[in-house]
Each structure stands twice: as C-alpha cells, then as structure tokens.
Write a protein that holds these residues in place. Structure first.
Motif, PDB file in Angstrom:
ATOM      1  N   TRP A  37       0.824  -1.199   0.000  1.00 16.47           N
ATOM      2  CA  TRP A  37       0.000   0.000   0.000  1.00 16.47           C
ATOM      3  C   TRP A  37       0.859   1.250   0.000  1.00 16.47           C
ATOM      4  O   TRP A  37       1.963   1.265   0.554  1.00 16.47           O
ATOM      5  CB  TRP A  37      -0.917   0.008   1.218  1.00 16.47           C
ATOM      6  CG  TRP A  37      -2.024  -1.006   1.116  1.00 16.47           C
ATOM      7  CD1 TRP A  37      -2.297  -1.837   0.072  1.00 16.47           C
ATOM      8  CD2 TRP A  37      -2.997  -1.286   2.110  1.00 16.47           C
ATOM      9  NE1 TRP A  37      -3.385  -2.610   0.354  1.00 16.47           N
ATOM     10  CE2 TRP A  37      -3.840  -2.294   1.601  1.00 16.47           C
ATOM     11  CE3 TRP A  37      -3.256  -0.783   3.369  1.00 16.47           C
ATOM     12  CZ2 TRP A  37      -4.925  -2.804   2.307  1.00 16.47           C
ATOM     13  CZ3 TRP A  37      -4.330  -1.291   4.069  1.00 16.47           C
ATOM     14  CH2 TRP A  37      -5.153  -2.292   3.549  1.00 16.47           C
ATOM     15  N   ARG A  43      -6.224   6.502   3.308  1.00 14.52           N
ATOM     16  CA  ARG A  43      -6.983   5.258   3.213  1.00 14.52           C
ATOM     17  C   ARG A  43      -7.848   5.102   4.451  1.00 14.52           C
ATOM     18  O   ARG A  43      -7.698   4.175   5.234  1.00 14.52           O
ATOM     19  CB  ARG A  43      -6.042   4.069   3.064  1.00 14.52           C
ATOM     20  CG  ARG A  43      -5.488   3.905   1.670  1.00 14.52           C
ATOM     21  CD  ARG A  43      -4.744   2.604   1.450  1.00 14.52           C
ATOM     22  NE  ARG A  43      -4.192   2.008   2.632  1.00 14.52           N
ATOM     23  CZ  ARG A  43      -3.015   2.311   3.192  1.00 14.52           C
ATOM     24  NH1 ARG A  43      -2.268   3.242   2.663  1.00 14.52           N
ATOM     25  NH2 ARG A  43      -2.606   1.695   4.264  1.00 14.52           N
ATOM     26  N   THR A  47     -12.574   5.413   1.992  1.00 13.27           N
ATOM     27  CA  THR A  47     -11.774   4.961   0.858  1.00 13.27           C
ATOM     28  C   THR A  47     -11.822   3.445   0.728  1.00 13.27           C
ATOM     29  O   THR A  47     -11.977   2.909  -0.380  1.00 13.27           O
ATOM     30  CB  THR A  47     -10.307   5.422   1.016  1.00 13.27           C
ATOM     31  OG1 THR A  47     -10.302   6.830   1.210  1.00 13.27           O
ATOM     32  CG2 THR A  47      -9.480   5.076  -0.186  1.00 13.27           C
ATOM     33  N   ILE A 112      -7.925   1.247  -2.927  1.00 10.64           N
ATOM     34  CA  ILE A 112      -7.481   0.707  -1.636  1.00 10.64           C
ATOM     35  C   ILE A 112      -5.968   0.802  -1.501  1.00 10.64           C
ATOM     36  O   ILE A 112      -5.452   1.176  -0.441  1.00 10.64           O
ATOM     37  CB  ILE A 112      -7.946  -0.761  -1.473  1.00 10.64           C
ATOM     38  CG1 ILE A 112      -9.469  -0.823  -1.380  1.00 10.64           C
ATOM     39  CG2 ILE A 112      -7.295  -1.410  -0.250  1.00 10.64           C
ATOM     40  CD1 ILE A 112     -10.045  -2.225  -1.520  1.00 10.64           C
ATOM     41  N   ALA A 114      -3.652   2.790  -3.083  1.00  4.02           N
ATOM     42  CA  ALA A 114      -3.177   4.175  -2.986  1.00  4.02           C
ATOM     43  C   ALA A 114      -1.690   4.350  -3.291  1.00  4.02           C
ATOM     44  O   ALA A 114      -1.009   5.131  -2.643  1.00  4.02           O
ATOM     45  CB  ALA A 114      -3.507   4.751  -1.602  1.00  4.02           C
TER      46      ALA A 114
END
Length: 166
Positions: A37, A43, A47, A112, A114
């Motif tokens: 991530w 997040r 989101t 998710i 990002a």
C-alpha cells in the motif's frame, strides 16, 4: 479479376500469444491485490468502502458477463469455433463486459492500494485488455457476419465509447 479482400484468410492469433495475454492479465490483477500500500491519498474507512464497492461491482459485472456467455466462455481471446455471438444482457451495453468488470475490480484495488505502483499496474492491465480485445474483435468479425453492425452500435469497454465506425 477477383477481389483480393475476398481471398484474404481470416486473422488468427497464435494460441501461445493468446495465452500470454491471459497470463499477463492475471499477473497484473495479482499485482493489484498484493502490491504494498502507498500513501497517495488517505486510506480511511470511506476509501476502503469505496474500493471494496468497486471490487464487488467489477466481480458482479464479470460474473454476469460470464453467465451470459454460457458455453461460449473462454479465457482466451480466440473465440470458440462452435460459439455464438452474444449481444444481449451486459453485452448490449459493452462488447467486452468481462474486461470492463476486471478493470472496475482493478480500480477498486487501486483505490485501496493508494500507490503509484497500483496505478502503473492498472494502466498495464488496461493495455493488456485493450490489446486482447482488439485481437479478439478481428477474429469475431471474421467468424460472425453481424459483428461489424454490433461493434458499430455498442462500446468496447464503456457504454457508447469505442464503437467501431463502419
């Protein structure tokens, strides 16, 4: 003198190339699911919920399309010789709804995830699916006389976008 277009053999994608495209598609989908991530955007709960909703929508679109194809369904872009041209259900909206569903699913994973890597993987997935659809359409046009008219009125991946002008 005969028409040269009438003697042109139908386009056929080599099976190894077809399966390479399928493999690339799954590699990019897996990358979207397992890349670390990032922090391109926050997040938070909203989101994550948006991302999961897009994933669920994408899965739903792909499953509806697969069910609509029935026995004509194949992961390869090479159409089945005994298949049928399906133009109803989700295929009345887009010519490649399974690919559309995979892209929506992938977009959910981008939301998710990002990260820049997620964005790159999604663009790579889009590129593979566009190539796959172009090869597939050449073969569908050779196999089904009604395909050109269908492609002229129905978008490729998004409704009304990417119609083929005859």
């Amino acid at each position: 003198m005969s028409d040269p277009a009438a003697t042109t053999p139908p386009f056929r994608l080599h099976p190894a190339a077809a399966w390479a495209l399928v493999g690339a598609q799954f590699v990019f989908l897996l990358l979207l699911g397992f890349l670390p991530w990032g922090a391109l955007w926050s997040r938070g709960v909203g989101t994550i919920v948006l991302g999961l909703a897009l994933v669920a929508l994408g899965v739903g679109i792909a499953l509806a399309a697969g069910a609509g194809l029935g026995r004509t369904l194949t992961p390869s872009p090479i159409p089945k010789a005994d298949g049928q041209l399906v133009t109803s259900g989700v295929f009345a909206l887009v010519r490649h709804p399974i690919y559309s569903g995979l892209l929506v699913l992938g977009l959910g994973l981008v939301v998710i995830g990002a990260s820049v890597l997620h964005l790159i993987a999604w663009v790579a997935l889009l590129s593979v699916l566009m190539a796959k659809s172009r090869f597939e359409e050449r073969m569908l046009a050779d196999q089904y006389p009604d395909y050109a008219a269908y492609a002229a009125r129905v978008g490729r991946l998004v409704p009304k976008v990417g119609r083929i002008r005859t």
